[in-house]
Design a protein around this motif. Structure first.
Motif, PDB file in Angstrom:
ATOM      1  N   PRO A  60     -45.222  30.879 -21.929  1.00  0.00           N
ATOM      2  CA  PRO A  60     -45.831  30.740 -22.892  1.00  0.00           C
ATOM      3  C   PRO A  60     -45.171  31.315 -24.096  1.00  0.00           C
ATOM      4  N   LEU A  61     -44.487  32.898 -24.099  1.00  0.00           N
ATOM      5  CA  LEU A  61     -44.256  33.125 -25.246  1.00  0.00           C
ATOM      6  C   LEU A  61     -43.072  32.529 -25.929  1.00  0.00           C
ATOM      7  N   LEU A  62     -41.468  32.440 -24.396  1.00  0.00           N
ATOM      8  CA  LEU A  62     -40.718  31.632 -24.749  1.00  0.00           C
ATOM      9  C   LEU A  62     -40.675  30.226 -25.566  1.00  0.00           C
ATOM     10  N   THR A  63     -41.679  29.391 -24.983  1.00  0.00           N
ATOM     11  CA  THR A  63     -41.979  28.183 -25.727  1.00  0.00           C
ATOM     12  C   THR A  63     -42.540  28.175 -26.741  1.00  0.00           C
ATOM     13  N   THR A  64     -42.775  28.994 -27.787  1.00  0.00           N
ATOM     14  CA  THR A  64     -43.844  29.508 -29.001  1.00  0.00           C
ATOM     15  C   THR A  64     -42.829  28.847 -29.684  1.00  0.00           C
ATOM     16  N   PRO A  65     -41.737  29.555 -30.034  1.00  0.00           N
ATOM     17  CA  PRO A  65     -40.715  28.911 -30.459  1.00  0.00           C
ATOM     18  C   PRO A  65     -40.241  27.246 -31.044  1.00  0.00           C
ATOM     19  N   PHE A  66     -39.468  26.737 -29.691  1.00  0.00           N
ATOM     20  CA  PHE A  66     -39.935  25.283 -29.755  1.00  0.00           C
ATOM     21  C   PHE A  66     -41.173  24.199 -29.916  1.00  0.00           C
ATOM     22  N   ILE A  67     -42.598  25.468 -30.035  1.00  0.00           N
ATOM     23  CA  ILE A  67     -43.362  24.377 -30.350  1.00  0.00           C
ATOM     24  C   ILE A  67     -43.460  24.485 -32.313  1.00  0.00           C
ATOM     25  N   GLN A  68     -42.803  26.060 -32.177  1.00  0.00           N
ATOM     26  CA  GLN A  68     -43.587  25.854 -34.205  1.00  0.00           C
ATOM     27  C   GLN A  68     -42.032  25.059 -34.684  1.00  0.00           C
ATOM     28  N   PHE A  69     -40.925  25.047 -34.295  1.00  0.00           N
ATOM     29  CA  PHE A  69     -40.029  23.931 -35.049  1.00  0.00           C
ATOM     30  C   PHE A  69     -39.818  22.893 -34.357  1.00  0.00           C
ATOM     31  N   ARG A  70     -41.376  22.125 -32.903  1.00  0.00           N
ATOM     32  CA  ARG A  70     -41.829  20.427 -33.269  1.00  0.00           C
ATOM     33  C   ARG A  70     -42.646  20.356 -34.727  1.00  0.00           C
ATOM     34  N   ASN A  71     -43.277  21.166 -34.755  1.00  0.00           N
ATOM     35  CA  ASN A  71     -44.236  21.296 -35.490  1.00  0.00           C
ATOM     36  C   ASN A  71     -43.355  21.324 -37.183  1.00  0.00           C
ATOM     37  N   LYS A  72     -43.061  21.949 -37.041  1.00  0.00           N
ATOM     38  CA  LYS A  72     -42.019  21.567 -38.492  1.00  0.00           C
ATOM     39  C   LYS A  72     -41.277  20.840 -38.969  1.00  0.00           C
ATOM     40  N   MET A  73     -40.702  19.660 -37.607  1.00  0.00           N
ATOM     41  CA  MET A  73     -40.462  18.849 -37.769  1.00  0.00           C
ATOM     42  C   MET A  73     -41.626  17.518 -37.875  1.00  0.00           C
TER      43      MET A  73
END
Length: 104
Positions: A60-73
């Motif tokens: 989950p720590l490794l996937t958090t930046p992807f989730i944050q980026f997806r939400n920004k988009m």
């Protein structure tokens, strides 16, 4: 990382349609921002608590930046749609070109 979702604090312009959809758009972007905060808090809490038990909780720590980026988009899409459809503004990345103006 959470602050990468920008919430509009003022309408893009003062047209009636833009003002009418301002609060709806702000609410949608705020919901995405809140989702970022909750996701980040949950992932960090669970990872800290369970890292000693199993290394799988590092995922989950490794996937958090992807989730944050997806939400920004998603938030940027909501804001761009509001600005183009309701406020009559062009997208922020487009450069206006006129005859004689090469976009410089």
């Amino acid at each position: 990382m959470v602050s990468c979702v920008s919430i509009p604090f003022q309408p893009a312009n003062n047209t009636d349609e833009c003002l009418a959809y301002y609060f709806q758009t702000k609410r949608q972007v705020t919901e995405i921002f809140d989702e970022n905060v909750l996701t980040l808090g949950l992932v960090v809490s669970l990872s800290i608590l369970n890292t000693a038990i199993s290394p799988i909780f590092v995922y989950p720590l490794l996937t958090t930046p992807f989730i944050q980026f997806r939400n920004k988009m998603r938030a940027d899409d909501v804001l761009n749609q509001w600005k183009t459809e309701k406020c009559g503004m062009k997208k922020g990345n487009q450069i206006e070109t006129e005859p004689g103006n090469l976009g410089l």
